[in-house]
Design an enzyme around this catalytic site. Sequence first.
Site, PDB file in Angstrom:
ATOM      1  N   GLY A  42       0.741  -1.183   0.113  1.00  0.00           N
ATOM      2  CA  GLY A  42       0.048  -0.014   0.053  1.00  0.00           C
ATOM      3  C   GLY A  42       1.035   1.273   0.056  1.00  0.00           C
ATOM      4  N   ASP A 176     -26.480  29.447   5.584  1.00  0.00           N
ATOM      5  CA  ASP A 176     -26.148  29.530   7.227  1.00  0.00           C
ATOM      6  C   ASP A 176     -25.722  31.003   7.599  1.00  0.00           C
ATOM      7  OD1 ASP A 176     -23.466  29.090   6.436  1.00  0.00           O
ATOM      8  OD2 ASP A 176     -23.827  27.084   6.755  1.00  0.00           O
ATOM      9  N   LYS A 199     -30.278  28.798  10.979  1.00  0.00           N
ATOM     10  CA  LYS A 199     -30.677  27.766  11.505  1.00  0.00           C
ATOM     11  C   LYS A 199     -30.116  27.198  13.095  1.00  0.00           C
ATOM     12  CE  LYS A 199     -27.470  24.858  10.058  1.00  0.00           C
ATOM     13  NZ  LYS A 199     -26.810  23.910   9.025  1.00  0.00           N
ATOM     14  N   ARG A 201     -30.777  24.707  16.638  1.00  0.00           N
ATOM     15  CA  ARG A 201     -31.245  23.519  17.400  1.00  0.00           C
ATOM     16  C   ARG A 201     -31.875  24.030  18.594  1.00  0.00           C
ATOM     17  NH1 ARG A 201     -30.572  18.326  15.277  1.00  0.00           N
ATOM     18  NH2 ARG A 201     -28.904  18.279  13.654  1.00  0.00           N
ATOM     19  N   ASP A 225     -22.755  28.351  -1.496  1.00  0.00           N
ATOM     20  CA  ASP A 225     -21.947  27.880  -0.458  1.00  0.00           C
ATOM     21  C   ASP A 225     -20.738  27.587  -1.192  1.00  0.00           C
ATOM     22  OD1 ASP A 225     -21.138  27.395   2.065  1.00  0.00           O
ATOM     23  OD2 ASP A 225     -22.704  25.781   2.323  1.00  0.00           O
ATOM     24  N   ASP A 229     -20.855  18.885   1.414  1.00  0.00           N
ATOM     25  CA  ASP A 229     -20.309  17.582   1.560  1.00  0.00           C
ATOM     26  C   ASP A 229     -21.493  16.502   1.676  1.00  0.00           C
ATOM     27  OD1 ASP A 229     -18.992  15.563   2.435  1.00  0.00           O
ATOM     28  OD2 ASP A 229     -18.139  16.547   4.273  1.00  0.00           O
TER      29      ASP A 229
END
Length: 320
Positions: A42, A176, A199, A201, A225, A229
């Site tokens: 490897g 965001d 945004k 929580r 953005d 991902d």
Amino acid sequence: MITHGKNIKIFAGNSHPQLAKDISDALGIAIGNSHVGTFSDGEISVDINETVRGADVFVVQPTNAPVNDNLMELLIMMDAFKRASAGRITAVIPYYGYARQDRKAKARDPITAKLVADLITTAGADRVLTMDLHAAQIQGYFNIPLDNLMGAPILARYFVSKGFKENDDVVIVSPDLGSVTRARKFADRLQAPIAIIDKRRPRANVCEIMNIIGDVKGKICILVDDMIDTAGTIANAANALMDLGAKEVYACCSHGILSGPAVERLEKCAIKELVMLNTIDMPEDKKISKMKALSVAPIFAEAIKRIYEDIPVSKLFDDI
């Protein structure tokens, strides 16, 4: 076309050979003769099959997934060029991996973006050429010159070609709070207003609450953005915009990482078209009909030409 008298060579690792070829074609030169493989255990094996003594060497290698393999390829290739007496080595890294680890978010966190900068310099880079660093301060992690190209003009030109400039129905949306500056600059190019998605929580294990700052009802929204991902943020933002009465939702980014459930989320969400730059090689199994890729080869070719001929790279953006 390169006309300078010095010797220039473009080499590619395995991360994005097509982009390296497109850049070399734009410069009117052949891609360097090299091979990057692995030994049976490897370990990475690098063979440089032509002389580079005194040459201006440019190594094209985005450090996307598998990040560690691609990073090690880049480091070992530069070490080989350094030991072969290359005149100057420029690491061309369209996407800079580990850029999100740019600070200590909590106690005992590493600052891996700085570690990677040190590794690149130690391996032999004399200069770095990249695009849209996730955190601008990473430029300061290097003790060598770094040119950070802008992808927004390429994306903006695409939306201008669709008739979205000075269009009263268009609004640029930041997905965001961290992307507000980027969205504002993009909006200036299209001469459009912006909106912001706040945004949060309320507590752990509770679904995110999205508040929209700005008018999106009946509007064509363009989410902006730097990277996508897992696509959770951008997909949720698009759905929230449609729920609040947006006419259509487009999205754009410089780096389409698209890991994990990203493709499935993008297929199911309200985004009509996702426009990305080809800083990362996109496998065929991740391509879907709503995606469009724009080439960064021309701007990287022009930047390489300017570095090679010792003229300012900043002039690239004077007319933008």
